[in-house]
Design a protein around this motif. Structure first.
Motif, PDB file in Angstrom:
ATOM      1  N   SER A  14       0.859  -1.099   0.021  1.00  0.00           N
ATOM      2  CA  SER A  14      -0.216   0.004   0.004  1.00  0.00           C
ATOM      3  C   SER A  14       0.919   1.293   0.098  1.00  0.00           C
ATOM      4  O   SER A  14       0.312   2.446  -0.162  1.00  0.00           O
TER       5      SER A  14
ATOM      6  N   GLU B  81       7.772   5.600  -0.005  1.00  0.00           N
ATOM      7  CA  GLU B  81       7.143   5.535   1.384  1.00  0.00           C
ATOM      8  C   GLU B  81       7.693   4.262   2.028  1.00  0.00           C
ATOM      9  O   GLU B  81       7.903   4.383   3.330  1.00  0.00           O
TER      10      GLU B  81
ATOM     11  N   ARG C  91      -1.603   8.592  10.508  1.00  0.00           N
ATOM     12  CA  ARG C  91      -2.037   8.261   9.114  1.00  0.00           C
ATOM     13  C   ARG C  91      -2.832   6.885   9.129  1.00  0.00           C
ATOM     14  O   ARG C  91      -3.542   6.852   8.430  1.00  0.00           O
ATOM     15  N   GLU C  92      -2.257   5.939   9.884  1.00  0.00           N
ATOM     16  CA  GLU C  92      -2.764   4.749   9.908  1.00  0.00           C
ATOM     17  C   GLU C  92      -4.275   4.627  10.265  1.00  0.00           C
ATOM     18  O   GLU C  92      -5.269   4.214   9.824  1.00  0.00           O
TER      19      GLU C  92
ATOM     20  N   VAL D 260      -6.279   7.373  10.366  1.00  0.00           N
ATOM     21  CA  VAL D 260      -7.260   8.359   9.601  1.00  0.00           C
ATOM     22  C   VAL D 260      -7.429   7.133   8.299  1.00  0.00           C
ATOM     23  O   VAL D 260      -8.708   7.129   7.815  1.00  0.00           O
ATOM     24  N   ARG D 261      -6.520   6.553   7.958  1.00  0.00           N
ATOM     25  CA  ARG D 261      -6.827   5.432   6.761  1.00  0.00           C
ATOM     26  C   ARG D 261      -7.829   4.495   7.400  1.00  0.00           C
ATOM     27  O   ARG D 261      -8.680   4.018   6.570  1.00  0.00           O
ATOM     28  N   HIS D 262      -7.880   3.804   8.295  1.00  0.00           N
ATOM     29  CA  HIS D 262      -8.811   3.047   8.679  1.00  0.00           C
ATOM     30  C   HIS D 262      -9.990   3.360   9.322  1.00  0.00           C
ATOM     31  O   HIS D 262     -10.955   2.953   9.067  1.00  0.00           O
TER      32      HIS D 262
ATOM     33  N   HIS E 113     -11.196   5.993   7.517  1.00  0.00           N
ATOM     34  CA  HIS E 113     -11.902   5.964   6.155  1.00  0.00           C
ATOM     35  C   HIS E 113     -12.393   4.704   5.602  1.00  0.00           C
ATOM     36  O   HIS E 113     -13.399   4.480   5.284  1.00  0.00           O
ATOM     37  N   ASP E 114     -11.500   3.495   5.718  1.00  0.00           N
ATOM     38  CA  ASP E 114     -11.967   2.066   5.340  1.00  0.00           C
ATOM     39  C   ASP E 114     -13.140   1.633   6.112  1.00  0.00           C
ATOM     40  O   ASP E 114     -13.877   1.135   5.482  1.00  0.00           O
TER      41      ASP E 114
ATOM     42  N   ARG F  77      -6.333   0.423  14.194  1.00  0.00           N
ATOM     43  CA  ARG F  77      -7.535  -0.189  13.614  1.00  0.00           C
ATOM     44  C   ARG F  77      -8.604  -0.270  14.813  1.00  0.00           C
ATOM     45  O   ARG F  77      -9.813   0.274  14.748  1.00  0.00           O
TER      46      ARG F  77
END
Lengths: 252, 235
Positions: free
Chosen positions: A92, A97, B18-19, B21-23, B25-26, B124
């Motif tokens: 991902s 990155e 960042r993680e 926010v990503r989760h 969103h998911d 998560r």
């Protein structure tokens, strides 16, 4: 330097490693070789702490690795770089990155400093202009080089490579081998490579450790391989008639 | 043990943002459509069936609004939404983390010195505990609208009757109960699949089994905890 003392490893009743003691030297490419099932992957995983030995010790310079607590282990691991057989790049994340990942996790570098460091590492592995591509968008050889760039981004003291040439054509394999050797010498790091690629053995085997049935069967350098009368090394290195012919020609 | 390791604080908090926010969103945005669709139909079916069951009785029609509201808030919105999320989000978490285990991504992180349990699971959990209660709240709201859409235009009861029913015997404690359930279920929906994925061994068959086990165990634990929460909070 990494020193291994009397390592034993058992999985249930199966004894995979039997009394392995060896020094892996600094500034040199140390190779662990052996047939499939000889125990080389288990030894590599014990060296990096992914598998615990049944008994025995692993020293990173003077530090007893298995005597460290979790926090100390994590701190030591920041000095370790690893290139995996399948590169283990995070799908991902882009190439940049992926390489920046350890910097993001453990350093207080500014974005500019991180970017400079990433670009330096990419340049060092002869990969430029792929920063924004994803791992699936680059070739297998490029993925290996990205893996090397990620492994060296934190300027490690110890570098581990698990089958760095698997799945690569001979020419790319030689490039990868040379790259690892150059990086080892430039940065004076202890590099341990798990391989059964005979080109690697002959080209960059500054120290070779041969495992057979979980026992350290032979130790030496690529130069000594040719002269060795040991049946074990003959049996393994010159297994094919083609290599046997080459050896005879080299001796003549 | 895994949970203890997960809750060990991150080395660098910014790496987790960042993680998270990503989760978020998911889990949140990624589940909006399915949750909305299911809630709409749950509300619709509940209203239509109660209208049918109350037909020919002396119970006033506006009771349907009251029944739909409380059934939705207390039980259907949190439980059905989280059972659906256990399938959608849970299987995704198990296969994503399991895939990372198989492709040696987790080993790579461990060797870098990353606390993988914390880095992979804690964001998560935070995302799930934030987004799932919001999804449940949204599900309850849409269910109530679904009941209106399915029943009023076809003349099962009037809009006034339904709205009157919605306002009857309202107890904010039921909303509290909905949020308690959604938080507990969210924790189950995230942690059980994460555990199944984190410890997966073998190849794609084992990953498939882990994903299935994640959904099955999450569903069982959701239903069990639903019962215990109901017993405790209504005692």
């Amino acid at each position: 330097m990494i020193r291994v003392e009397n390592i034993f490893k058992k999985f249930d009743d199966l004894e995979v490693l039997k009394d392995i003691s060896v020094n892996f030297e600094v500034g040199r490419t140390n190779l662990i070789i052996g047939k499939s099932g000889a125990g080389k992957t288990v030894l590599l995983k014990i060296l990096i702490g992914l598998i615990h030995p049944t008994s025995g010790k692993v020293f990173y310079d003077q530090t007893d690795f298995y005597a460290l607590n979790k926090k100390e282990t994590r701190e030591l691991r920041m000095e370790v770089g690893m290139l995996f057989q399948g590169s283990a790049l995070f799908d991902s994340l882009t190439v940049e990155e992926n390489i920046r990942f350890p910097l993001d996790m453990f350093t207080k570098m500014t974005a500019k400093e991180k970017s400079d460091r990433v670009n330096y590492c990419l340049e060092r592995v002869n990969l430029e202009g792929v920063n924004n591509r994803y791992p699936s968008e680059v070739s297998g050889g490029m993925q290996k080089r990205v893996g090397i760039a990620r492994a060296i981004v934190m300027q490690p003291k110890y570098l581990f490579c698990d089958e760095p040439n698997s799945g690569l054509d001979p020419k790319t394999s030689i490039l990868i081998d040379k790259l690892i050797q150059e990086i080892t010498r430039e940065n004076n790091i202890t590099t341990i490579i798990n391989t059964h690629d005979m080109n690697s053995v002959m080209e960059i085997g500054e120290k070779i450790v041969l495992l057979k049935d979980g026992i350290l069967a032979w130790e030496g350098s690529s130069k000594e391989v040719l002269q060795s009368e040991s049946g074990v090394i003959q049996d393994f290195i010159f297994a094919s008639p083609f290599l046997q012919k080459l050896k005879d020609m080299a001796i003549k | 043990m895994l949970l203890g390791q997960t809750m060990t604080g991150p080395i660098k908090r910014s790496a987790y943002y960042r993680e998270i926010v990503r989760h978020m969103h998911d889990i949140g945005i990624g589940s909006l459509i399915i949750v909305a669709l299911i809630s709409l139909f749950i509300g619709a079916v509940t209203a239509v069936q109660f209208a049918y069951q109350l037909g020919g009785t002396l119970i006033p029609r506006y009771y349907i609004g009251y029944i739909v509201r409380d059934m939705t808030i207390i039980e259907l919105a949190p439980t059905i939404t989280c059972l659906v999320l256990a399938g959608k989000v849970g299987s995704n978490i198990a296969s994503e983390i399991g895939g990372m285990r198989q492709k040696e991504h987790i080993d790579a992180m461990e060797i870098m010195g990353v606390n993988t349990a914390s880095y992979l699971i804690l964001p998560r959990i935070i995302a799930g505990l934030t987004m799932i209660p919001l999804l449940v709240f949204m599900a309850a709201f849409i269910s109530i609208i679904g009941a209106f859409i399915a029943s009023v235009p076809v003349g099962l009861f009037s809009a006034d009757e339904y709205i009157k029913g919605l306002g009857m015997f309202y107890d904010p404690y039921n909303v509290f109960m909905m949020f308690v359930k959604s938080v507990v279920f969210a924790f189950i929906v995230i942690t059980i699949p994460a555990y199944q994925g984190y410890f997966v061994k073998g190849g794609s068959i084992e990953l498939g089994k882990a994903s299935t086990a994640a959904v099955v165990f999450s569903n069982i634990f959701i239903l069990l905890s639903d019962y215990f929460i109901a017993v405790v909070l209504t005692a």
